[in-house]
Design a protein around this motif. Structure first.
Motif, PDB file in Angstrom:
ATOM      1  N   SER A   1       4.227   4.572   7.303  1.00 38.29           N
ATOM      2  CA  SER A   1       3.242   4.690   6.230  1.00 38.29           C
ATOM      3  C   SER A   1       3.948   4.830   4.893  1.00 38.29           C
ATOM      4  CB  SER A   1       2.341   5.914   6.456  1.00 38.29           C
ATOM      5  OG  SER A   1       1.584   5.761   7.635  1.00 38.29           O
ATOM      6  N   VAL A   2       3.443   4.116   3.910  1.00 33.07           N
ATOM      7  CA  VAL A   2       3.967   4.223   2.556  1.00 33.07           C
ATOM      8  C   VAL A   2       2.791   4.413   1.604  1.00 33.07           C
ATOM      9  CG1 VAL A   2       6.001   2.806   3.038  1.00 33.07           C
ATOM     10  CG2 VAL A   2       3.929   1.733   2.158  1.00 33.07           C
ATOM     11  N   VAL A   3       3.080   4.951   0.446  1.00 36.73           N
ATOM     12  CA  VAL A   3       2.054   5.189  -0.560  1.00 36.73           C
ATOM     13  C   VAL A   3       2.332   4.285  -1.749  1.00 36.73           C
ATOM     14  CG1 VAL A   3       0.958   6.872  -2.078  1.00 36.73           C
ATOM     15  CG2 VAL A   3       1.774   7.575   0.192  1.00 36.73           C
ATOM     16  N   ARG A   4       1.360   3.466  -2.085  1.00 38.00           N
ATOM     17  CA  ARG A   4       1.491   2.597  -3.244  1.00 38.00           C
ATOM     18  C   ARG A   4       1.450   3.417  -4.532  1.00 38.00           C
ATOM     19  NH1 ARG A   4      -2.809  -2.113  -1.465  1.00 38.00           N
ATOM     20  NH2 ARG A   4      -1.319  -3.564  -0.524  1.00 38.00           N
ATOM     21  N   SER A   5       1.828   2.760  -5.633  1.00 41.62           N
ATOM     22  CA  SER A   5       1.788   3.437  -6.934  1.00 41.62           C
ATOM     23  C   SER A   5       0.366   3.856  -7.292  1.00 41.62           C
ATOM     24  CB  SER A   5       2.355   2.522  -8.023  1.00 41.62           C
ATOM     25  OG  SER A   5       1.661   1.284  -8.027  1.00 41.62           O
ATOM     26  N   SER A   6      -0.633   3.164  -6.719  1.00 42.30           N
ATOM     27  CA  SER A   6      -2.032   3.509  -6.980  1.00 42.30           C
ATOM     28  C   SER A   6      -2.466   4.759  -6.227  1.00 42.30           C
ATOM     29  CB  SER A   6      -2.936   2.345  -6.559  1.00 42.30           C
ATOM     30  OG  SER A   6      -2.830   2.111  -5.164  1.00 42.30           O
ATOM     31  N   GLY A   7      -1.605   5.215  -5.303  1.00 41.48           N
ATOM     32  CA  GLY A   7      -1.946   6.371  -4.486  1.00 41.48           C
ATOM     33  C   GLY A   7      -2.507   6.010  -3.124  1.00 41.48           C
ATOM     34  N   GLU A   8      -2.756   4.722  -2.906  1.00 39.20           N
ATOM     35  CA  GLU A   8      -3.292   4.261  -1.623  1.00 39.20           C
ATOM     36  C   GLU A   8      -2.207   4.283  -0.552  1.00 39.20           C
ATOM     37  OE1 GLU A   8      -5.136   0.154   0.367  1.00 39.20           O
ATOM     38  OE2 GLU A   8      -4.345   0.177  -1.683  1.00 39.20           O
ATOM     39  N   SER A   9      -2.523   4.811   0.618  1.00 38.84           N
ATOM     40  CA  SER A   9      -1.596   4.835   1.745  1.00 38.84           C
ATOM     41  C   SER A   9      -1.837   3.609   2.616  1.00 38.84           C
ATOM     42  CB  SER A   9      -1.796   6.111   2.572  1.00 38.84           C
ATOM     43  OG  SER A   9      -0.923   6.129   3.680  1.00 38.84           O
TER      44      SER A   9
END
Length: 223
Positions: A202-210
């Protein structure tokens, strides 16, 4: 071709008006503010290779150096190669900021891995995370395997089939690879296969979306 991904090296593959994954493509990916950058080394690599005693390493498709810097910090002498001069320049700057002891352990090269001479039986470790040549992976993986010294380790992480995040950004079929396919390209009498797995992370985008990514993880030791 580059060590890049969505999340680990924050890349999203797409067409840049030229051939996907050629030099121009990767220079554009690393050029300017807000472009691709890896703040942390690949978690599969750090988890699997922490037990290896340091020696000489080739980081193939090093991007802007997260893995090379991690390896150098653990005592490895690293040759870091990427097709994008912009990525190599960033990596060198990051290594300098990490300190003299780390920076002096890394030799940086801006070169196309399909043409650059990696040598034969040269490195104690050859690693590649999300390397995308312009064409197929087979010839590149063969070159990387040849560069591993007897007793040394080959470690490859790639986008697994079914990874919708990477598939959404490219039409290139060879961006996806299974660890089984990598193993099939190695001579069984010369290699001990240690790890052939499909994994998720799992990674978190810069937008905060996982988001969840699917990876293929491969490790082998040359006899």
């Amino acid at each position: 071709m580059n060590g890049s991904d969505t999340g680990g090296h924050a890349h999203h593959e797409h067409s840049c008006g030229g051939r996907e994954f050629d030099r121009h493509y990767w220079e554009q990916r690393y050029h300017g503010a807000g472009s691709a950058s890896a703040s942390e080394p690949n978690p599969h690599l750090t988890g699997e290779l922490a037990d290896l005693p340091p020696g000489t390493a080739l980081d193939a498709g090093c991007g802007d150096g997260a893995e090379a810097i991690w390896l150098a910090g653990r005592g490895w002498r690293v040759t870091a190669v990427d097709i994008a001069a912009a990525a190599v320049a960033r990596g060198r700057e990051k290594a300098d900021r990490a300190g003299h002891d780390i920076a002096e352990r890394i030799d940086w090269h801006a070169a196309d891995l399909t043409e650059w001479n990696a040598g034969v039986n040269r490195f104690d470790l050859v690693c590649a995370c999300y390397v995308h040549p312009v064409d197929s992976n087979d010839a590149l993986f063969e070159r990387l395997a040849a560069a591993v010294a007897p007793g040394g380790t080959l470690f490859i992480v790639g986008h697994a089939p079914g990874d919708h995040e990477s598939a959404a950004h490219t039409s290139a079929a060879h961006v996806h690879v299974t660890a089984t396919e990598i193993a099939a390209g190695l001579a069984p009498d010369r290699w001990d296969i240690q790890l052939v797995e499909g994994r998720t992370r799992s990674v978190v985008r810069s937008s905060g979306e996982s988001i969840t990514l699917r990876d293929s993880v491969f490790r082998a030791r040359k006899r």
